[in-house]
Design a protein around this motif. Structure first.
Motif, PDB file in Angstrom:
ATOM      1  N   ARG A 190       0.805  -1.223   0.000  1.00 21.23           N
ATOM      2  CA  ARG A 190       0.000   0.000   0.000  1.00 21.23           C
ATOM      3  C   ARG A 190       0.838   1.273   0.000  1.00 21.23           C
ATOM      4  O   ARG A 190       0.370   2.316  -0.424  1.00 21.23           O
ATOM      5  CB  ARG A 190      -0.973  -0.002   1.178  1.00 21.23           C
ATOM      6  N   GLU A 244       4.971   3.295  -4.168  1.00 20.97           N
ATOM      7  CA  GLU A 244       4.581   4.156  -5.284  1.00 20.97           C
ATOM      8  C   GLU A 244       4.624   3.371  -6.598  1.00 20.97           C
ATOM      9  O   GLU A 244       3.838   3.617  -7.502  1.00 20.97           O
ATOM     10  CB  GLU A 244       5.525   5.363  -5.359  1.00 20.97           C
ATOM     11  N   ARG A 296       1.233   1.573  -7.176  1.00 20.09           N
ATOM     12  CA  ARG A 296       0.053   2.407  -6.995  1.00 20.09           C
ATOM     13  C   ARG A 296      -1.083   2.045  -7.967  1.00 20.09           C
ATOM     14  O   ARG A 296      -2.207   1.777  -7.548  1.00 20.09           O
ATOM     15  CB  ARG A 296       0.441   3.874  -7.159  1.00 20.09           C
ATOM     16  N   ASN A 302      -2.354  -1.579  -7.509  1.00 19.97           N
ATOM     17  CA  ASN A 302      -3.184  -1.721  -6.302  1.00 19.97           C
ATOM     18  C   ASN A 302      -4.611  -1.251  -6.556  1.00 19.97           C
ATOM     19  O   ASN A 302      -5.571  -1.894  -6.136  1.00 19.97           O
ATOM     20  CB  ASN A 302      -2.573  -0.949  -5.134  1.00 19.97           C
ATOM     21  N   ARG A 303      -4.763  -0.124  -7.246  1.00 22.37           N
ATOM     22  CA  ARG A 303      -6.115   0.352  -7.584  1.00 22.37           C
ATOM     23  C   ARG A 303      -6.850  -0.667  -8.436  1.00 22.37           C
ATOM     24  O   ARG A 303      -8.028  -0.945  -8.216  1.00 22.37           O
ATOM     25  CB  ARG A 303      -6.030   1.676  -8.336  1.00 22.37           C
TER      26      ARG A 303
END
Length: 89
Positions: A62, A65, A68, A71-72
């Protein structure tokens, strides 16, 4: 990496290998349309387990970077899996 068995016997890995990196070495996420096309292919008995794996994988990275966008995408795919599982009950 999260994986799940599909109805046709194939195994899906998210994110797939080899990773596609942008200029800043951020792992690129699959397109939203590709995610929506994946959900109907997942076996019914694997939906919630796969959603858990996706959420756990996103939680572990989480603060990264680099992960990122992935993860979404993982969380969006998990949401779609849960909605499908609830719709079948």
């Amino acid at each position: 990496m999260s994986s799940v068995s599909l109805k046709d016997g194939r195994v899906l890995h998210v994110p797939g290998a080899p990773f596609i990196l942008d200029a800043a070495s951020v792992i690129m996420a699959p397109a939203a349309g590709d995610l929506a096309a994946i959900v109907p292919l997942i076996r019914d008995d694997q939906l919630l387990l796969f959603a858990k794996r996706l959420v756990d994988g996103a939680r572990k990275r989480r603060f990264s970077e680099r992960h990122r966008d992935v993860n979404r995408a993982k969380l969006e795919l998990a949401r779609m899996c849960i909605e499908r599982a609830l719709g079948e009950m």
